[in-house]
Design a protein around this motif. Structure first.
Motif, PDB file in Angstrom:
ATOM      1  N   GLU A  67       0.834  -1.204   0.000  1.00  0.00           N
ATOM      2  CA  GLU A  67       0.000   0.000   0.000  1.00  0.00           C
ATOM      3  C   GLU A  67       0.864   1.247   0.000  1.00  0.00           C
ATOM      4  OE1 GLU A  67      -2.791   2.032   3.337  1.00  0.00           O
ATOM      5  OE2 GLU A  67      -3.226  -0.059   2.862  1.00  0.00           O
TER       6      GLU A  67
ATOM      7  N   VAL B 178      -0.302   7.342  -3.918  1.00  0.00           N
ATOM      8  CA  VAL B 178      -0.012   7.412  -5.349  1.00  0.00           C
ATOM      9  C   VAL B 178      -0.396   8.785  -5.880  1.00  0.00           C
ATOM     10  CG1 VAL B 178      -0.542   6.438  -7.622  1.00  0.00           C
ATOM     11  CG2 VAL B 178      -0.397   4.948  -5.628  1.00  0.00           C
TER      12      VAL B 178
ATOM     13  N   VAL C 242      -4.285  11.139 -10.418  1.00  0.00           N
ATOM     14  CA  VAL C 242      -4.494  10.375  -9.181  1.00  0.00           C
ATOM     15  C   VAL C 242      -3.755  11.100  -8.070  1.00  0.00           C
ATOM     16  CG1 VAL C 242      -4.084   8.175  -8.012  1.00  0.00           C
ATOM     17  CG2 VAL C 242      -4.621   8.174 -10.434  1.00  0.00           C
TER      18      VAL C 242
ATOM     19  N   GLU D 199      -4.098   9.867  -4.235  1.00  0.00           N
ATOM     20  CA  GLU D 199      -4.764   9.185  -3.125  1.00  0.00           C
ATOM     21  C   GLU D 199      -4.002   7.945  -2.686  1.00  0.00           C
ATOM     22  OE1 GLU D 199      -8.579   8.343  -4.772  1.00  0.00           O
ATOM     23  OE2 GLU D 199      -7.838   6.762  -6.058  1.00  0.00           O
ATOM     24  N   GLN D 200      -4.378   7.442  -1.532  1.00  0.00           N
ATOM     25  CA  GLN D 200      -3.825   6.210  -0.998  1.00  0.00           C
ATOM     26  C   GLN D 200      -4.405   5.045  -1.801  1.00  0.00           C
ATOM     27  OE1 GLN D 200      -1.690   6.471   1.552  1.00  0.00           O
ATOM     28  NE2 GLN D 200      -1.363   4.331   2.009  1.00  0.00           N
ATOM     29  N   LYS D 201      -3.547   4.107  -2.221  1.00  0.00           N
ATOM     30  CA  LYS D 201      -3.992   2.944  -2.991  1.00  0.00           C
ATOM     31  C   LYS D 201      -3.536   1.676  -2.283  1.00  0.00           C
ATOM     32  CE  LYS D 201      -5.644   4.747  -6.888  1.00  0.00           C
ATOM     33  NZ  LYS D 201      -6.917   4.443  -7.471  1.00  0.00           N
TER      34      LYS D 201
ATOM     35  N   HIS E 279      -3.510  -1.569 -10.565  1.00  0.00           N
ATOM     36  CA  HIS E 279      -4.422  -0.447 -10.747  1.00  0.00           C
ATOM     37  C   HIS E 279      -4.283   0.093 -12.169  1.00  0.00           C
ATOM     38  CE1 HIS E 279      -4.975  -0.334  -6.395  1.00  0.00           C
ATOM     39  NE2 HIS E 279      -3.658  -0.511  -6.322  1.00  0.00           N
TER      40      HIS E 279
ATOM     41  N   THR F 209      -5.202   3.550 -14.693  1.00  0.00           N
ATOM     42  CA  THR F 209      -5.642   4.935 -14.816  1.00  0.00           C
ATOM     43  C   THR F 209      -5.735   5.265 -16.292  1.00  0.00           C
ATOM     44  OG1 THR F 209      -4.560   5.569 -12.773  1.00  0.00           O
ATOM     45  CG2 THR F 209      -5.070   7.326 -14.293  1.00  0.00           C
TER      46      THR F 209
END
Length: 102
Positions: free
Chosen positions: A41, A44, A60, A62-64, A69, A71
């Protein structure tokens, strides 16, 4: 006997960036974007810059969680040209070139 010092270990990169490829290609051009995998985790940030270094879009921020993932970049309002996207996860930064042709 002469002893040689071992080279220092190379820093490990903890982010994998993939490019998409389709066979057979879907009708029409695929939307530009990037797929990335996080082994753990992290926060990002993906930013899109024009060739002069001006920030065009924050894609992006935010915390991922751990995992893969994707985009996509809505290129509808972007002019044709060369762009740079910057993928930053915690303290690792990767920059890649993106060409948009219309």
């Amino acid at each position: 006997m002469l002893l040689k010092r071992a080279p220092p270990p190379r820093p490990e990169i903890n982010v994998l960036v993939y490019t998409s490829s389709f066979w057979p290609p879907p009708p029409g051009p695929p939307p530009p974007g990037t797929t990335y995998a996080l082994p753990k985790e992290g926060f990002v940030s993906i930013k899109l810059y024009d060739i002069t270094g001006r920030l065009v879009k924050q894609l992006v921020n935010e915390q991922k969680p751990t995992g893969r993932h994707k985009t996509t970049i809505d290129s509808g309002n972007l002019a044709s040209g060369i762009y740079i996207y910057s993928l930053r996860v915690n303290d690792i930064s990767i920059n890649k070139k993106l060409v948009i042709l219309k």
